[in-house]
Design an enzyme around this catalytic site. Structure first.
Site, PDB file in Angstrom:
ATOM      1  N   HIS A 192       0.890  -1.342  -0.046  1.00  0.00           N
ATOM      2  CA  HIS A 192       0.151  -0.084   0.032  1.00  0.00           C
ATOM      3  C   HIS A 192       0.836   1.334   0.007  1.00  0.00           C
ATOM      4  O   HIS A 192       0.315   2.394   0.396  1.00  0.00           O
ATOM      5  CB  HIS A 192      -0.903   0.051   1.070  1.00  0.00           C
ATOM      6  CG  HIS A 192      -2.058  -1.045   0.953  1.00  0.00           C
ATOM      7  ND1 HIS A 192      -2.870  -1.286   2.081  1.00  0.00           N
ATOM      8  CD2 HIS A 192      -2.535  -1.878   0.074  1.00  0.00           C
ATOM      9  CE1 HIS A 192      -3.736  -2.472   1.661  1.00  0.00           C
ATOM     10  NE2 HIS A 192      -3.466  -2.559   0.577  1.00  0.00           N
TER      11      HIS A 192
ATOM     12  N   PRO B   7      -5.771 -10.736  17.933  1.00  0.00           N
ATOM     13  CA  PRO B   7      -6.677 -11.066  19.199  1.00  0.00           C
ATOM     14  C   PRO B   7      -7.769 -11.442  18.958  1.00  0.00           C
ATOM     15  O   PRO B   7      -8.821 -12.049  19.778  1.00  0.00           O
ATOM     16  CB  PRO B   7      -6.439  -9.561  19.963  1.00  0.00           C
ATOM     17  CG  PRO B   7      -5.364  -8.930  19.157  1.00  0.00           C
ATOM     18  CD  PRO B   7      -5.302  -9.411  17.861  1.00  0.00           C
TER      19      PRO B   7
ATOM     20  N   SER C 268      -7.287  -7.269   9.548  1.00  0.00           N
ATOM     21  CA  SER C 268      -8.725  -7.813   9.785  1.00  0.00           C
ATOM     22  C   SER C 268      -9.053  -8.730   8.249  1.00  0.00           C
ATOM     23  O   SER C 268      -9.966  -9.326   8.247  1.00  0.00           O
ATOM     24  CB  SER C 268      -9.421  -6.490   9.614  1.00  0.00           C
ATOM     25  OG  SER C 268      -9.447  -5.656   8.621  1.00  0.00           O
TER      26      SER C 268
END
Ligand code: OAD
Length: 251
Positions: A126, A221, A196
């Protein structure tokens, strides 16, 4: 949901053996690996996209409509990144790179912390927040020095500069994506860390790696779409789990 990784990591002989026999390792990192360096993630309760609108800040049309706002947002994030330091998760990946034959670190992060930690082979999908790109001559330049606050920075050629990052709706750098595809297709072990895994095409790399026979390990997590097909999901912070895996590898 599986247990937290602590303790379990070393206890699972299948994971231990997959790590030990993997000479070709590829890693995909996301904002979560830099969370412990104090850089906010995008999604989640405290995520940037909870407070700011990506459609106003992270796409080309938004930049053309309101370049001062977009520059102010990138300056705000540059300041955070410049004050941040790599954390034990970044440093564990540096150590891992020195322990195997082939190690490719693919990152969606624009913060440059992997390179600052000492990782040698980093594929930035990115872009990098420390670069500017000229809309006229197409050259990349080092981002403005701290303290410079020209609301609309200009290239020496006179053209308008934009931040050198990939925005929504834009293609990823061709060579970086090709390197990422090659690494995912040809690795024994693929780690996905702190992402994510909802932004494509980066999010398709874990499935590609798995379809080519790699063992897929996720560190996060929280569960993500990757958790459904990963061979191992280690629930916890990257800054704790990665050093634990590397300590184990070094023994
Ligand atoms: P996200 O903000 O979408 O996801 C961050 C992930 O990190 C979440 O799944 C968290 O659960 C996890 N996380 C939080 N703390 C962590 C920790 N200490 N250790 C490990 N994981 C932790 O960030 P990305 O997946 O990187 O793109 O987002 C992908 C892209 O969306 C970004 O590159 C950016 C964004 O919009 C563009 O701007 C083009």
């Amino acid at each position: 949901m599986p247990d937290s990784a602590s303790g379990r990591v070393l206890d699972d002989p299948r994971l231990a053996s997959a790590i030990r026999r993997s000479a070709r390792v590829a890693v995909l990192t996301g904002a979560g690996i830099s969370a412990e360096s104090g850089i906010p993630t995008f999604r989640g309760a405290e995520g940037l996209w909870k407070k700011f609108r990506p459609e106003e800040l992270a796409n080309f049309d938004a930049f053309m409509a309101n370049p001062e706002l977009v520059w102010a947002w990138y300056r705000f994030r540059r300041d955070i990144v410049r004050k941040a330091e790599p954390n034990p998760g970044h440093r564990a990946l540096v150590a891992w790179e020195s322990l195997v034959d082939k190690f490719t670190l693919i990152t969606q992060n624009v913060d440059g912390l992997h390179a600052r930690a000492g990782s040698k082979r980093v594929v930035e999908l990115h872009g990098n927040i420390e670069t500017d790109l000229c809309l006229d001559c197409g050259r990349k330049r080092a981002g403005e020095a701290a303290g410079e606050t020209d609301p609309l920075p200009v290239c020496p050629c006179g053209g308008r500069l934009r931040p050198g990052v990939v925005w929504f709706g834009e293609l990823l750098p061709t060579e970086a994506m090709a390197q990422a595809d090659r690494a995912a297709s040809g690795c024994d072990l693929f780690l996905t860390v702190g992402t994510s895994a909802v932004v494509h095409p980066a999010a398709s790399l874990p499935r590609l790696a798995k379809s080519r026979g790699a063992t897929l390990v996720e560190i996060n997590p929280e569960p993500t779409p990757v958790s459904e097909y990963a061979d191992f999901t280690l629930y916890g912070p990257a800054g704790e789990i990665l050093p634990e895996l590397v300590r184990w590898l070094e023994r």
